[in-house]
Enzyme design. Sequence first.
Site, PDB file in Angstrom:
ATOM      1  N   GLU A 238       0.808  -1.210   0.000  1.00 40.53           N
ATOM      2  CA  GLU A 238       0.000   0.000   0.000  1.00 40.53           C
ATOM      3  C   GLU A 238       0.846   1.268   0.000  1.00 40.53           C
ATOM      4  O   GLU A 238       0.366   2.353   0.333  1.00 40.53           O
ATOM      5  CB  GLU A 238      -0.946  -0.014   1.197  1.00 40.53           C
ATOM      6  CG  GLU A 238      -1.953  -1.154   1.168  1.00 40.53           C
ATOM      7  CD  GLU A 238      -2.839  -1.178   2.389  1.00 40.53           C
ATOM      8  OE1 GLU A 238      -3.768  -0.357   2.458  1.00 40.53           O
ATOM      9  OE2 GLU A 238      -2.606  -2.012   3.288  1.00 40.53           O
TER      10      GLU A 238
ATOM     11  N   SER B 143      -6.427  -2.840   1.719  1.00 40.36           N
ATOM     12  CA  SER B 143      -6.731  -2.383   0.356  1.00 40.36           C
ATOM     13  C   SER B 143      -7.081  -3.525  -0.591  1.00 40.36           C
ATOM     14  O   SER B 143      -6.858  -3.434  -1.801  1.00 40.36           O
ATOM     15  CB  SER B 143      -5.547  -1.582  -0.228  1.00 40.36           C
ATOM     16  OG  SER B 143      -5.452  -0.334   0.398  1.00 40.36           O
TER      17      SER B 143
ATOM     18  N   TYR C  17      -8.841   3.329  -5.611  1.00 40.90           N
ATOM     19  CA  TYR C  17      -7.915   4.445  -5.751  1.00 40.90           C
ATOM     20  C   TYR C  17      -7.905   5.103  -7.119  1.00 40.90           C
ATOM     21  O   TYR C  17      -7.150   6.039  -7.331  1.00 40.90           O
ATOM     22  CB  TYR C  17      -6.497   3.971  -5.370  1.00 40.90           C
ATOM     23  CG  TYR C  17      -6.480   3.434  -3.967  1.00 40.90           C
ATOM     24  CD1 TYR C  17      -6.807   4.240  -2.888  1.00 40.90           C
ATOM     25  CD2 TYR C  17      -6.191   2.091  -3.713  1.00 40.90           C
ATOM     26  CE1 TYR C  17      -6.821   3.742  -1.585  1.00 40.90           C
ATOM     27  CE2 TYR C  17      -6.198   1.587  -2.423  1.00 40.90           C
ATOM     28  CZ  TYR C  17      -6.517   2.428  -1.372  1.00 40.90           C
ATOM     29  OH  TYR C  17      -6.536   1.919  -0.093  1.00 40.90           O
TER      30      TYR C  17
ATOM     31  N   ARG D  98     -12.006   3.164  10.555  1.00 41.37           N
ATOM     32  CA  ARG D  98     -13.107   3.063   9.593  1.00 41.37           C
ATOM     33  C   ARG D  98     -13.525   1.611   9.507  1.00 41.37           C
ATOM     34  O   ARG D  98     -12.692   0.727   9.270  1.00 41.37           O
ATOM     35  CB  ARG D  98     -12.686   3.562   8.215  1.00 41.37           C
ATOM     36  CG  ARG D  98     -13.867   3.813   7.266  1.00 41.37           C
ATOM     37  CD  ARG D  98     -13.434   3.840   5.810  1.00 41.37           C
ATOM     38  NE  ARG D  98     -13.100   2.508   5.321  1.00 41.37           N
ATOM     39  CZ  ARG D  98     -11.946   2.200   4.725  1.00 41.37           C
ATOM     40  NH1 ARG D  98     -11.000   3.101   4.571  1.00 41.37           N
ATOM     41  NH2 ARG D  98     -11.730   0.967   4.307  1.00 41.37           N
TER      42      ARG D  98
ATOM     43  N   ASP E 129     -15.911  -1.381   7.748  1.00 45.63           N
ATOM     44  CA  ASP E 129     -16.568  -1.717   6.483  1.00 45.63           C
ATOM     45  C   ASP E 129     -17.582  -2.828   6.699  1.00 45.63           C
ATOM     46  O   ASP E 129     -17.306  -3.801   7.422  1.00 45.63           O
ATOM     47  CB  ASP E 129     -15.529  -2.160   5.456  1.00 45.63           C
ATOM     48  CG  ASP E 129     -14.546  -1.051   5.112  1.00 45.63           C
ATOM     49  OD1 ASP E 129     -14.947   0.125   5.184  1.00 45.63           O
ATOM     50  OD2 ASP E 129     -13.383  -1.363   4.785  1.00 45.63           O
TER      51      ASP E 129
ATOM     52  N   GLU F 201     -14.359  -5.784   8.232  1.00 43.92           N
ATOM     53  CA  GLU F 201     -13.097  -5.493   8.903  1.00 43.92           C
ATOM     54  C   GLU F 201     -13.070  -4.048   9.347  1.00 43.92           C
ATOM     55  O   GLU F 201     -13.928  -3.239   8.954  1.00 43.92           O
ATOM     56  CB  GLU F 201     -11.901  -5.793   7.994  1.00 43.92           C
ATOM     57  CG  GLU F 201     -11.840  -4.956   6.743  1.00 43.92           C
ATOM     58  CD  GLU F 201     -10.669  -5.369   5.849  1.00 43.92           C
ATOM     59  OE1 GLU F 201     -10.492  -6.586   5.632  1.00 43.92           O
ATOM     60  OE2 GLU F 201      -9.935  -4.478   5.402  1.00 43.92           O
TER      61      GLU F 201
ATOM     62  N   ASN G  96     -10.315  -0.735   9.663  1.00 45.59           N
ATOM     63  CA  ASN G  96      -9.040  -0.183   9.226  1.00 45.59           C
ATOM     64  C   ASN G  96      -8.577   0.843  10.253  1.00 45.59           C
ATOM     65  O   ASN G  96      -9.282   1.803  10.533  1.00 45.59           O
ATOM     66  CB  ASN G  96      -9.218   0.476   7.850  1.00 45.59           C
ATOM     67  CG  ASN G  96      -7.923   0.819   7.172  1.00 45.59           C
ATOM     68  OD1 ASN G  96      -6.946   1.190   7.818  1.00 45.59           O
ATOM     69  ND2 ASN G  96      -7.912   0.717   5.862  1.00 45.59           N
TER      70      ASN G  96
ATOM     71  N   GLY H  69      -7.251   5.327   4.510  1.00 46.12           N
ATOM     72  CA  GLY H  69      -6.668   6.223   3.514  1.00 46.12           C
ATOM     73  C   GLY H  69      -7.126   7.661   3.673  1.00 46.12           C
ATOM     74  O   GLY H  69      -8.234   7.950   4.124  1.00 46.12           O
TER      75      GLY H  69
END
Length: 341
Positions: A18, A178, A245, A284, A286, A299, A301, A305
Amino acid sequence: MPETKLKVAVLFGGTSEERAVSIASGAQVINALRSVGHEVLAIETSRGLLTAEEEGRLLSSRVDEVPPASDALAVLRSAEAGLIRSAALADVDVVFLALHGGTGEDGTIQAMLDMAGMAYTGSGHLGSAIAMDKDMSKRLFVAAGIATPRWLMAPSAPEEILREIGYPLVVKPNRQGSTVGLSVVRNPDALGAAIEHASQFDNEIMLEQFIAGRELTVGVLGDRALSVGEIVIEPDAIFDYKAKYQPGAVREIFPADLPDHVVATAQDAALRAHRALKLEGYSRADFRLDANGRLWCLEVNTLPGMTATSLLPQSAGASGISFAELCERICRAGIERHRGK
C-alpha cells in the site's frame, strides 16, 4: 490560524503493497495541516526528511492501478530501520502516521514510537496489531456480538469449506489491506489458484463467506461514529484495489440513502468494533448489508486512507468536518493520548 501551532512530522511511504496509497495520503495531509498554519515535516520512511524539491516530485504522483512489486519494496526495507531515532523526529509535537499496511499499520512502528516516548496518531501497538490480523479481529467481533461473515483459515478440508462457508467465498491474506491479494471464488476448481495468489502477500490465508449486498462504510473519530457511506459497485463485485484508488471507478455516496434504523445500527456497530479491537483516535469499519437487512462487519481499518477518493474524509465531510479539521483533530487526539499515559 490554529490556536496552538503544532510541529507535525507526517510519516508516509512505507514498504507494504500500500506504499503508493500512503504517499498519496501523506501529500494531502501535509497540504491540509500547512493550510491551517502548522509546521509540517514531510518524512518518507526510506529517505527521511524530504527537501522541497523531493516533496514536489514524490508527492505529486497518483496511485497506480496495481500495488508496487515485491522486489521494488524489498529494496526500500533496508533503509527504514534507523528512522525513529533520527534527528528529523527529535522535537516534533506529534507524528502523523499516513502509513497503510505492513509495519506501518501492524503495531511495529507504533511500538517503536512508544519506546521513543513520542506522540503519534491513531491506535497503539496492541490495537493496531489486533486489527491487522483479520482472524483475531473476527474472533473479537463474535465475542462482542458483532455479526461477521463465517470464515476458516487455509488449509481447510473441502468438505469443511462446503459445510461451513459454501460458494462463492472470499480468499484473502490474513494481514493485508486495500483488498491486496483478494479474490472471490465461485467454485472449488478456482480455490487453489486464489490461495496461491493470496500467499504471495501473507503466509496466513483466510477463506470467508461471501455476503452479497450493499457495501457500507462508517468512520469513527474519537468516541463518535461519523456519517454512513455507501460504495456502489456492480452486483457480486468487490471493492478492489483499482476501484478504491482510481477516481470514477465506483460511486461513493455520503450520507448513504438508508433508513434511520440502519444508519443507527451501522454507527453503533462501528463504535463497538472500534472498542472491541482496543482502537484509539480514529478508524473506519466496512460492512455489507444483505438482502434481509442484516449488517455484517467485514473489517476495521486503523489507518484508513486520506487520499482524494478516500472514505474516511468523505465520512467526516458529510458529518460537517472539513479535511483540514479532521487532520488537526487526529493530531490533537494523538497528543492527548500521549499525555495521558
